[in-house]
Motif scaffolding. Sequence first.
Motif, PDB file in Angstrom:
ATOM      1  N   ALA A 110      16.413   2.926 -23.327  1.00  0.00           N
ATOM      2  CA  ALA A 110      15.964   1.796 -22.506  1.00  0.00           C
ATOM      3  C   ALA A 110      16.005   0.493 -23.287  1.00  0.00           C
ATOM      4  O   ALA A 110      15.458   0.397 -24.382  1.00  0.00           O
ATOM      5  CB  ALA A 110      14.543   2.041 -21.997  1.00  0.00           C
ATOM      6  N   GLY A 111      16.663  -0.507 -22.688  1.00  0.00           N
ATOM      7  CA  GLY A 111      16.618  -1.844 -23.255  1.00  0.00           C
ATOM      8  C   GLY A 111      15.419  -2.615 -22.751  1.00  0.00           C
ATOM      9  O   GLY A 111      14.889  -3.489 -23.437  1.00  0.00           O
ATOM     10  N   GLY A 112      14.986  -2.275 -21.518  1.00  0.00           N
ATOM     11  CA  GLY A 112      13.839  -2.955 -20.933  1.00  0.00           C
ATOM     12  C   GLY A 112      13.307  -2.198 -19.735  1.00  0.00           C
ATOM     13  O   GLY A 112      13.959  -1.286 -19.209  1.00  0.00           O
ATOM     14  N   VAL A 113      12.110  -2.593 -19.299  1.00  0.00           N
ATOM     15  CA  VAL A 113      11.477  -1.932 -18.161  1.00  0.00           C
ATOM     16  C   VAL A 113      10.635  -2.946 -17.391  1.00  0.00           C
ATOM     17  O   VAL A 113      10.064  -3.876 -17.977  1.00  0.00           O
ATOM     18  CB  VAL A 113      10.604  -0.738 -18.625  1.00  0.00           C
ATOM     19  CG1 VAL A 113       9.434  -1.214 -19.476  1.00  0.00           C
ATOM     20  CG2 VAL A 113      10.104   0.079 -17.442  1.00  0.00           C
ATOM     21  N   GLY A 114      10.579  -2.761 -16.075  1.00  0.00           N
ATOM     22  CA  GLY A 114       9.694  -3.524 -15.202  1.00  0.00           C
ATOM     23  C   GLY A 114       8.779  -2.575 -14.460  1.00  0.00           C
ATOM     24  O   GLY A 114       8.976  -1.349 -14.498  1.00  0.00           O
ATOM     25  N   VAL A 115       7.773  -3.112 -13.788  1.00  0.00           N
ATOM     26  CA  VAL A 115       6.787  -2.268 -13.114  1.00  0.00           C
ATOM     27  C   VAL A 115       6.670  -2.651 -11.637  1.00  0.00           C
ATOM     28  O   VAL A 115       7.255  -3.631 -11.179  1.00  0.00           O
ATOM     29  CB  VAL A 115       5.404  -2.389 -13.789  1.00  0.00           C
ATOM     30  CG1 VAL A 115       5.484  -1.982 -15.249  1.00  0.00           C
ATOM     31  CG2 VAL A 115       4.854  -3.812 -13.664  1.00  0.00           C
ATOM     32  N   ARG A 116       5.885  -1.850 -10.924  1.00  0.00           N
ATOM     33  CA  ARG A 116       5.641  -2.102  -9.502  1.00  0.00           C
ATOM     34  C   ARG A 116       4.807  -3.363  -9.348  1.00  0.00           C
ATOM     35  O   ARG A 116       3.736  -3.493  -9.939  1.00  0.00           O
ATOM     36  CB  ARG A 116       4.923  -0.900  -8.893  1.00  0.00           C
ATOM     37  CG  ARG A 116       4.680  -0.978  -7.398  1.00  0.00           C
ATOM     38  CD  ARG A 116       4.364   0.416  -6.849  1.00  0.00           C
ATOM     39  NE  ARG A 116       3.337   1.083  -7.628  1.00  0.00           N
ATOM     40  CZ  ARG A 116       2.046   1.146  -7.282  1.00  0.00           C
ATOM     41  NH1 ARG A 116       1.625   0.594  -6.153  1.00  0.00           N
ATOM     42  NH2 ARG A 116       1.181   1.775  -8.041  1.00  0.00           N
ATOM     43  N   ALA A 117       5.295  -4.306  -8.565  1.00  0.00           N
ATOM     44  CA  ALA A 117       4.582  -5.563  -8.331  1.00  0.00           C
ATOM     45  C   ALA A 117       4.009  -5.577  -6.919  1.00  0.00           C
ATOM     46  O   ALA A 117       4.679  -5.199  -5.957  1.00  0.00           O
ATOM     47  CB  ALA A 117       5.515  -6.757  -8.522  1.00  0.00           C
ATOM     48  N   LEU A 118       2.772  -6.024  -6.810  1.00  0.00           N
ATOM     49  CA  LEU A 118       2.078  -6.119  -5.536  1.00  0.00           C
ATOM     50  C   LEU A 118       1.671  -7.558  -5.291  1.00  0.00           C
ATOM     51  O   LEU A 118       1.440  -8.326  -6.240  1.00  0.00           O
ATOM     52  CB  LEU A 118       0.831  -5.233  -5.541  1.00  0.00           C
ATOM     53  CG  LEU A 118       1.021  -3.759  -5.894  1.00  0.00           C
ATOM     54  CD1 LEU A 118      -0.335  -3.066  -5.995  1.00  0.00           C
ATOM     55  CD2 LEU A 118       1.914  -3.061  -4.882  1.00  0.00           C
TER      56      LEU A 118
END
Length: 279
Positions: A110-118
């Motif tokens: 993994a170069g990067g990760v994002g998460v669930r946005a509300l």
Amino acid sequence: MKISVIVVNHNMCMLLKQTLLTLTRACKDIDYELIVIDDASVDKSQKMLQEEFSEAKLILNKATVGVAKARNQGIEQATGEYVLLVNADTISGKKTIEHVLEFMDAHNDAGGVGVRALSPRGNFLSESRTGFTRAWGGLLKLTGLAKYFPKSRLYKNDDTWVEEEEFATTEVDVINGAFMLLRKSVLNKIGPLDERLAMFGHDIDLSFRIRLAGYKNYYFPKTYILNFKNQQNSKLSWGYIRHFYGAMIIFAAKYLLHMPNIKIPGIPQIFAPKYEIER
């Protein structure tokens, strides 16, 4: 140093204060540094930062340089193994940073990760998974660059989201710029954000270059953020139009005039992309 948390602010004093309070709370058991770049705010932001977050590394710009350049200023100062780019209107969950660090430590590809946005009302924001809006999707289809974004369903007109997609960990084309956890060694390899994309599109470009370098971007929904999506300028203002659509033109020209050297097998495949999903 495990993580460098970088926040860029411009005239969002009250939202910024909430953001920083939640970030410091989420990092209390982590070896971290907080870097805040104030991009020439004219409200009380700089005073608030100096009085209430004096432990942070503060960069106070005298003139507005844009989000991309301001983030690069922070990255230049970062000493962490990971770099977290967070918008100044984003509220982090108590365990959000801990969980994404665990994920990155377990996924060396993994170069990067994002998460669930509300949203503040708790509604799922689909761009937290797709990484870009409908307008950007239209640009990519129009220019033919959509073939380099096979995991974004750009050839489907279905805008609905089912629970399986919202809550499934999967590889994605683009990490949402509101909350991007990046491996510093990858940033060192691919270079800084493109400062020509001053306000919009630098996250899309960065995500694209991560994949071109042979790494993967991930969407990790087992934790969350609240994103107020505060817009400094009206979408009808000349400033918004110039930066938003100007970024599209710059991005398209950048890759149409010099087509990228693809290092990841299968990227040119347009239909039926393969997803890596964890339950």
